[in-house]
Design a protein around this motif. Structure first.
Motif, PDB file in Angstrom:
ATOM      1  N   PRO A 176       0.809  -1.219   0.000  1.00 30.58           N
ATOM      2  CA  PRO A 176       0.000   0.000   0.000  1.00 30.58           C
ATOM      3  C   PRO A 176       0.838   1.263   0.000  1.00 30.58           C
ATOM      4  CG  PRO A 176       0.099  -0.928   2.207  1.00 30.58           C
ATOM      5  CD  PRO A 176       0.786  -1.912   1.297  1.00 30.58           C
ATOM      6  N   ASP A 226      -2.776   3.609   5.573  1.00 32.35           N
ATOM      7  CA  ASP A 226      -2.376   2.852   4.387  1.00 32.35           C
ATOM      8  C   ASP A 226      -3.524   2.881   3.384  1.00 32.35           C
ATOM      9  OD1 ASP A 226       0.099   2.156   5.365  1.00 32.35           O
ATOM     10  OD2 ASP A 226      -0.545   0.206   6.124  1.00 32.35           O
ATOM     11  N   THR A 227      -3.194   2.999   2.105  1.00 36.26           N
ATOM     12  CA  THR A 227      -4.232   2.883   1.091  1.00 36.26           C
ATOM     13  C   THR A 227      -4.635   1.415   0.962  1.00 36.26           C
ATOM     14  OG1 THR A 227      -2.637   2.570  -0.706  1.00 36.26           O
ATOM     15  CG2 THR A 227      -3.288   4.834  -0.200  1.00 36.26           C
ATOM     16  N   THR A 228      -5.856   1.169   0.554  1.00 30.34           N
ATOM     17  CA  THR A 228      -6.276  -0.214   0.324  1.00 30.34           C
ATOM     18  C   THR A 228      -5.818  -0.689  -1.049  1.00 30.34           C
ATOM     19  OG1 THR A 228      -8.409   0.582  -0.472  1.00 30.34           O
ATOM     20  CG2 THR A 228      -8.279  -0.080   1.833  1.00 30.34           C
ATOM     21  N   ASP A 252      -2.895  -1.573  -3.575  1.00 26.72           N
ATOM     22  CA  ASP A 252      -1.483  -1.942  -3.568  1.00 26.72           C
ATOM     23  C   ASP A 252      -0.798  -1.363  -4.800  1.00 26.72           C
ATOM     24  OD1 ASP A 252      -1.536  -3.241  -1.182  1.00 26.72           O
ATOM     25  OD2 ASP A 252      -1.674  -5.259  -2.015  1.00 26.72           O
ATOM     26  N   SER A 283     -12.494   6.525  -2.072  1.00 25.95           N
ATOM     27  CA  SER A 283     -11.701   5.367  -2.500  1.00 25.95           C
ATOM     28  C   SER A 283     -10.211   5.664  -2.409  1.00 25.95           C
ATOM     29  CB  SER A 283     -12.079   4.959  -3.928  1.00 25.95           C
ATOM     30  OG  SER A 283     -11.730   5.957  -4.867  1.00 25.95           O
ATOM     31  N   GLY A 304      -9.376   4.588   0.877  1.00 28.61           N
ATOM     32  CA  GLY A 304      -9.786   3.223   1.181  1.00 28.61           C
ATOM     33  C   GLY A 304     -10.992   3.151   2.086  1.00 28.61           C
ATOM     34  N   ALA A 319     -14.515   2.259   3.329  1.00 30.75           N
ATOM     35  CA  ALA A 319     -15.423   1.176   2.979  1.00 30.75           C
ATOM     36  C   ALA A 319     -16.782   1.741   2.585  1.00 30.75           C
ATOM     37  CB  ALA A 319     -15.576   0.223   4.160  1.00 30.75           C
ATOM     38  N   GLN A 321      -5.712   1.593  15.212  1.00 31.65           N
ATOM     39  CA  GLN A 321      -6.417   0.882  14.141  1.00 31.65           C
ATOM     40  C   GLN A 321      -7.893   1.268  14.121  1.00 31.65           C
ATOM     41  OE1 GLN A 321      -6.920  -3.423  14.620  1.00 31.65           O
ATOM     42  NE2 GLN A 321      -6.502  -3.706  12.453  1.00 31.65           N
ATOM     43  N   THR A 374     -10.018   3.467  11.120  1.00 32.78           N
ATOM     44  CA  THR A 374     -11.287   3.049  10.528  1.00 32.78           C
ATOM     45  C   THR A 374     -12.345   4.134  10.719  1.00 32.78           C
ATOM     46  OG1 THR A 374     -10.790   0.712  10.921  1.00 32.78           O
ATOM     47  CG2 THR A 374     -13.102   1.290  10.568  1.00 32.78           C
ATOM     48  N   ARG A 423     -11.889   7.018   8.241  1.00 36.68           N
ATOM     49  CA  ARG A 423     -12.407   6.683   6.910  1.00 36.68           C
ATOM     50  C   ARG A 423     -13.935   6.787   6.869  1.00 36.68           C
ATOM     51  NH1 ARG A 423      -7.890   2.724   7.126  1.00 36.68           N
ATOM     52  NH2 ARG A 423      -6.533   3.113   5.328  1.00 36.68           N
TER      53      ARG A 423
END
Length: 455
Positions: A52, A63-65, A67, A186, A189, A191, A329, A333, A336
């Motif tokens: 990522p 981190d970006t989702t 890769d 996006s 990342g 959801a 963590q 989330t 985002r």
């Protein structure tokens, strides 16, 4: 022969130093897209050959989702993100495919352009740094002019070639991954959160304020409401909620739709299971009421704040690597999901005034009354750090969306004070606001609403 070996070693060392220095010195490139300013650069080199990239959002490094190939990957900064109405072309209205495609193309092209400009500047810096270093090497060796020129040219060419192979070739492949980014959400990342907001909410009703959020807003643990509805009971809404105090202290009609245990995903934007009922998402319901303003109190359940307090009390190494990593963590989330919430609100036509509440400190002024529970001053300092990090995300997101914040303070009225604004550890809802605490939050919201010009 010995001189050639020395030259070869010098060229290798110069190459490594030049590439490392270039990645440090190359400035991030600012690009404009869909009303946003995004800075594009490179993340620190990785030892893996794919993984990522990095993105900074509301003060958090995520981190970006997506890769990216190669050890050099994009780093994107969104600290000055403007969640303007132009984002509507990326998230709605449904059916406006041409506008959405145009906005997506604009975002993708801008990111790729910024990344390519970054790589061009990085190559030029490698050449300049290797030229300076090789010049210093041959000067120290006191070579002849002709010999010095040959060695310097070889050194610069080798450094440039190595940079092209080690950095540019692999990094240039990241452009295709950047073209997969279809929205600001996006990019980080985020959801997909269930549920959709009404495309055309009813006109704002003057004097109507709706409160949505979690148990802090529901007012759990205080005296019950008179004649509660089934939803009031399921959500544990009480007469001590700040929504009730706000209604009593003002001329506004205040409706409380908050629900205990609510999060952004399960509560505000998605359905919530509570008290044997499936409750509809709070935000669409609030918008359907056509309020002049919406007050949002959210985040504590998203990051597991109550769990973190209990964990800190129980563990001797509160704030150690494991608990700190877990909290971060959860906070990432939440950042985002918070972006999704804010973006949805900013994409609304003629949205109501939105007030974002930050969280009060339940433990200002020491830990004497909870020392026997394992909560020391050192642990309180750690809890304050976590609370500040959560509030920073709330504040920076609100600033990006141009939403006012309300910042209630319980200074002098913490858990261990003679007149606490929070319920005791043995109370119905430990550390949640009392009726007096609800009034303190209501006064902070009242000031924010008046400042925002809500009638």
């Amino acid at each position: 022969m010995r001189k050639r070996i020395v030259d070869a070693i010098a060229i290798v060392v110069v190459t490594v130093i030049a590439i490392a220095v270039s990645l440090w010195l190359t400035p991030m490139q600012s690009v404009q897209a869909v009303g946003q300013t995004v800075r594009v650069g490179a993340a620190p080199p990785s030892t893996s050959w794919s993984g990522p990239g990095q993105v900074e959002l509301f003060g958090r490094q995520l981190d970006t989702t997506i890769d990216f190939p190669g050890p050099i990957r994009p780093r994107l900064e969104l600290t000055n993100l403007e969640l303007s109405g132009e984002l509507a072309d990326l998230v709605g209205p449904a059916g406006d495919d041409a506008a959405r495609k145009q906005a997506q193309d604009e975002l993708q092209n801008a990111l790729v352009d910024g990344w390519k400009r970054y790589l061009i500047i990085q190559v030029l810096i490698v050449a300049a740094v290797s030229l300076l270093l090789m010049g210093a090497v041959v000067g120290w060796q006191r070579r002849s002019a002709a010999s010095s020129i040959i060695v310097v040219v070889i050194g610069v060419v080798v450094a440039a070639a190595a940079n092209v192979g080690a950095v540019v070739v692999t990094a240039s492949n990241a452009a295709e991954q950047l073209r997969a980014i279809s929205s600001i959400e996006s990019l980080v990342g985020a959801a997909t959160v269930p549920g959709a907001l009404p495309a055309n909410p009813p006109p704002a009703a003057a004097g109507h304020v709706v409160v949505i959020g979690d148990s802090t807003a529901a007012g759990i643990g205080n005296p019950p409401l008179r004649d509660p509805t089934s939803q009031d009971t399921a959500c544990e809404r009480t007469s001590g909620a700040f929504a009730v105090a706000l209604g009593r202290a003002s001329n506004w009609k205040v409706t409380n739709m908050a629900c205990s245990s609510a999060t952004i995903r399960a509560g505000l934007l998605g359905e919530q299971e509570r008290g044997g009922q499936t409750l509809p998402p709070q935000l669409p319901a609030a918008l359907d009421a056509g309020p002049a303003a919406i007050i949002i109190s959210i985040g504590a359940n998203d990051v597991g704040w109550s769990h973190m307090i209990g964990l800190c009390a129980a563990l001797p190494d509160c704030g150690g690597k494991a608990s700190d990593a877990y909290f971060n963590q959860q906070l990432e989330t939440f950042a985002r999901d918070y972006l999704v919430l804010l973006t949805r609100l900013r994409a609304l036509p003629n949205p109501p005034t939105v007030i974002i509440n930050t969280y009060y400190d339940p433990l200002p002024g020491g830990s004497d009354c909870v020392a026997d529970l394992g909560i020391t001053d050192d642990k309180i300092a750690i809890l304050h750090g976590w609370l500040d990090a959560m509030n920073k995300v709330l504040e920076q997101g609100a600033d990006a969306a141009s939403f006012p914040t309300a910042k209630p303070s319980f200074d002098g009225h913490g858990l261990c004070s003679p007149d606490p604004f929070v319920q005791s550890i043995k109370g119905n809802a430990p550390l949640h606001p009392t009726t007096a605490g609800g009034l303190a939050i209501a006064l902070a919201d009242q000031a924010a609403l008046i400042k925002a010009g809500v009638k």
